[in-house]
Design a protein around this motif. Sequence first.
Motif, short mmCIF file in Angstrom:
data_model
loop_
_atom_site.label_atom_id
_atom_site.label_comp_id
_atom_site.label_asym_id
_atom_site.label_seq_id
_atom_site.Cartn_x
_atom_site.Cartn_y
_atom_site.Cartn_z
N ARG A 111 30.68 -62.35 -21.49
CA ARG A 111 31.65 -61.26 -21.59
C ARG A 111 32.32 -60.89 -20.26
O ARG A 111 33.53 -60.67 -20.23
CB ARG A 111 31.00 -60.03 -22.23
CG ARG A 111 30.82 -60.17 -23.74
CD ARG A 111 30.13 -58.97 -24.34
NE ARG A 111 28.75 -58.86 -23.87
CZ ARG A 111 27.95 -57.82 -24.11
NH1 ARG A 111 28.40 -56.80 -24.82
NH2 ARG A 111 26.73 -57.79 -23.64
N PRO A 112 31.55 -60.82 -19.14
CA PRO A 112 32.21 -60.45 -17.88
C PRO A 112 33.32 -61.43 -17.44
O PRO A 112 34.13 -61.10 -16.58
CB PRO A 112 31.06 -60.45 -16.87
CG PRO A 112 29.85 -60.18 -17.69
CD PRO A 112 30.09 -60.90 -18.98
N SER A 113 33.33 -62.63 -18.04
CA SER A 113 34.39 -63.58 -17.68
C SER A 113 35.68 -63.33 -18.45
O SER A 113 36.71 -63.94 -18.16
CB SER A 113 33.94 -65.02 -17.98
OG SER A 113 32.84 -65.35 -17.18
N ARG A 114 35.63 -62.41 -19.43
CA ARG A 114 36.83 -62.16 -20.24
C ARG A 114 37.62 -60.97 -19.70
O ARG A 114 37.03 -59.95 -19.33
CB ARG A 114 36.43 -61.88 -21.69
CG ARG A 114 35.80 -63.10 -22.36
CD ARG A 114 35.66 -62.84 -23.85
NE ARG A 114 34.34 -63.26 -24.30
CZ ARG A 114 33.60 -62.59 -25.19
NH1 ARG A 114 34.06 -61.47 -25.71
NH2 ARG A 114 32.43 -63.04 -25.55
N LEU A 115 38.92 -61.12 -19.68
CA LEU A 115 39.79 -60.09 -19.09
C LEU A 115 39.74 -58.77 -19.86
O LEU A 115 39.55 -57.71 -19.27
CB LEU A 115 41.23 -60.60 -19.00
CG LEU A 115 42.23 -59.62 -18.38
CD1 LEU A 115 41.89 -59.32 -16.93
CD2 LEU A 115 43.66 -60.16 -18.47
N GLY A 116 39.92 -58.84 -21.19
CA GLY A 116 39.97 -57.62 -22.00
C GLY A 116 38.67 -56.85 -21.89
O GLY A 116 38.67 -55.62 -21.69
N TRP A 117 37.55 -57.55 -21.96
CA TRP A 117 36.24 -56.90 -21.87
C TRP A 117 36.10 -56.23 -20.50
O TRP A 117 35.64 -55.09 -20.39
CB TRP A 117 35.13 -57.93 -22.08
CG TRP A 117 33.76 -57.33 -22.12
CD1 TRP A 117 33.09 -56.85 -23.21
CD2 TRP A 117 32.89 -57.12 -20.99
NE1 TRP A 117 31.86 -56.35 -22.84
CE2 TRP A 117 31.71 -56.51 -21.48
CE3 TRP A 117 32.99 -57.39 -19.62
CZ2 TRP A 117 30.65 -56.16 -20.65
CZ3 TRP A 117 31.92 -57.05 -18.79
CH2 TRP A 117 30.78 -56.44 -19.31
N SER A 118 36.51 -56.94 -19.45
CA SER A 118 36.35 -56.42 -18.08
C SER A 118 37.21 -55.18 -17.84
O SER A 118 36.77 -54.22 -17.22
CB SER A 118 36.70 -57.50 -17.06
OG SER A 118 35.87 -58.64 -17.24
N LEU A 119 38.44 -55.22 -18.35
CA LEU A 119 39.35 -54.08 -18.13
C LEU A 119 38.91 -52.84 -18.90
O LEU A 119 39.16 -51.71 -18.47
CB LEU A 119 40.78 -54.45 -18.53
CG LEU A 119 41.51 -55.42 -17.60
CD1 LEU A 119 42.86 -55.79 -18.18
CD2 LEU A 119 41.68 -54.81 -16.20
N THR A 120 38.23 -53.05 -20.04
CA THR A 120 37.82 -51.89 -20.85
C THR A 120 36.38 -51.46 -20.56
O THR A 120 35.93 -50.44 -21.08
CB THR A 120 37.96 -52.22 -22.36
OG1 THR A 120 37.31 -53.48 -22.61
CG2 THR A 120 39.42 -52.31 -22.79
N LEU A 121 35.70 -52.22 -19.73
CA LEU A 121 34.30 -51.90 -19.40
C LEU A 121 34.09 -50.45 -18.92
O LEU A 121 33.14 -49.80 -19.35
CB LEU A 121 33.77 -52.91 -18.35
CG LEU A 121 32.36 -52.66 -17.82
CD1 LEU A 121 31.31 -52.69 -18.93
CD2 LEU A 121 32.00 -53.69 -16.75
N PRO A 122 34.98 -49.91 -18.04
CA PRO A 122 34.74 -48.53 -17.57
C PRO A 122 34.74 -47.50 -18.70
O PRO A 122 34.20 -46.41 -18.53
CB PRO A 122 35.93 -48.27 -16.63
CG PRO A 122 36.40 -49.62 -16.24
CD PRO A 122 36.14 -50.52 -17.41
N PHE A 123 35.36 -47.83 -19.81
CA PHE A 123 35.53 -46.84 -20.88
C PHE A 123 34.44 -46.97 -21.96
O PHE A 123 34.49 -46.28 -22.97
CB PHE A 123 36.93 -46.98 -21.49
CG PHE A 123 37.99 -46.99 -20.42
CD1 PHE A 123 38.33 -45.82 -19.76
CD2 PHE A 123 38.61 -48.18 -20.03
CE1 PHE A 123 39.27 -45.83 -18.74
CE2 PHE A 123 39.55 -48.20 -19.02
CZ PHE A 123 39.88 -47.03 -18.37
N ARG A 124 33.51 -47.90 -21.74
CA ARG A 124 32.41 -48.03 -22.69
C ARG A 124 31.18 -47.32 -22.13
O ARG A 124 30.97 -47.26 -20.93
CB ARG A 124 32.11 -49.51 -22.94
CG ARG A 124 33.06 -50.13 -23.95
CD ARG A 124 32.50 -51.46 -24.43
NE ARG A 124 32.43 -52.41 -23.35
CZ ARG A 124 33.45 -53.18 -22.99
NH1 ARG A 124 34.59 -53.11 -23.62
NH2 ARG A 124 33.33 -54.03 -21.99
N SER A 125 30.34 -46.82 -23.04
CA SER A 125 29.20 -46.04 -22.55
C SER A 125 28.12 -46.94 -21.95
O SER A 125 27.36 -46.52 -21.09
CB SER A 125 28.64 -45.18 -23.68
OG SER A 125 28.32 -46.02 -24.77
#
Length: 264
Positions: free
Chosen positions: A249-263
């Motif tokens: 997952r950390p290699s994916r752009l969408g996941w990385s950009l939205t990571l701060p907004f997940r608990s």
Amino acid sequence: MEHEALIRLSAFTGLFTLFAVIEALVPRRARTQPRSTRWITNWAMTLLDSLTLRLLALALPLLAVGAAVDAQTNGWGLMNALDLPLWLTVVATVLIFDFAIWAQHLITHKVPLLWRFHRVHHADRDIDVTTAIRFHPVEIAFSMLLKIGLVYLLGPPAIGIILFEIILNGTAMFNHANIRLPLWLDAIMRRVLVTPDMHRVHHSDIRNEHDSNYGFSLSIWDRMFGTYIAQPTKGHDAMTIGLQWQDDRPSRLGWSLTLPFRSK
Ligand SMILES: [Zn+2]
Ligand SMILES: [Zn+2]
């Protein structure tokens, strides 16, 4: 000043290519992730960061260098009030701003909201030259705002800010690169500079290890303030890089950009 953008871009592309070639020739660790997806994600993030700064420049409408020129024109800031030789203010600027970025980095690890954004950098499963350009756009904007504030407070020469930013960019690419340096060379260099082995400790998944070695250019601040850890406990080959997300997952752009907004 008119060639500023060209000088910055040349230094960036030149050093990026140099470190990318060296890490391909003498890598320190085996990769856990395919390079293609990671590199696309990390590059996309740095393009988004540049775009964010351009938008910020329209809104403010000054970035750090523009702020330094503005402060000088108006005689604002400590250094503009003192009549010091240029070389001295340039050296002081590079040192003070390097310390400031060290302190900011430490704070981003301690304040939960800031850590949410900074952990995007740490989530990278491998650490190489592209990890140096993997920062969330919100963190980049926040960092620029702090820097502009400090510029108005200190009134450093614009050339000092340009030099500081080029050095920071270059040293960050160097110490994130997956380069195998001879141990004797690492030992000499890290007395003053942050080496790849020193910064790799900061990318360990172990909390007290990633809460150490905050420096990007100079290693002296971590030694001075007791946040220095020489080597990872498990060793450089066996240590785990990244955070709790030990999958792709950390290699994916969408996941990385939205990571701060997940608990989690
Ligand atoms: Zn960090
Ligand atoms: Zn890092």
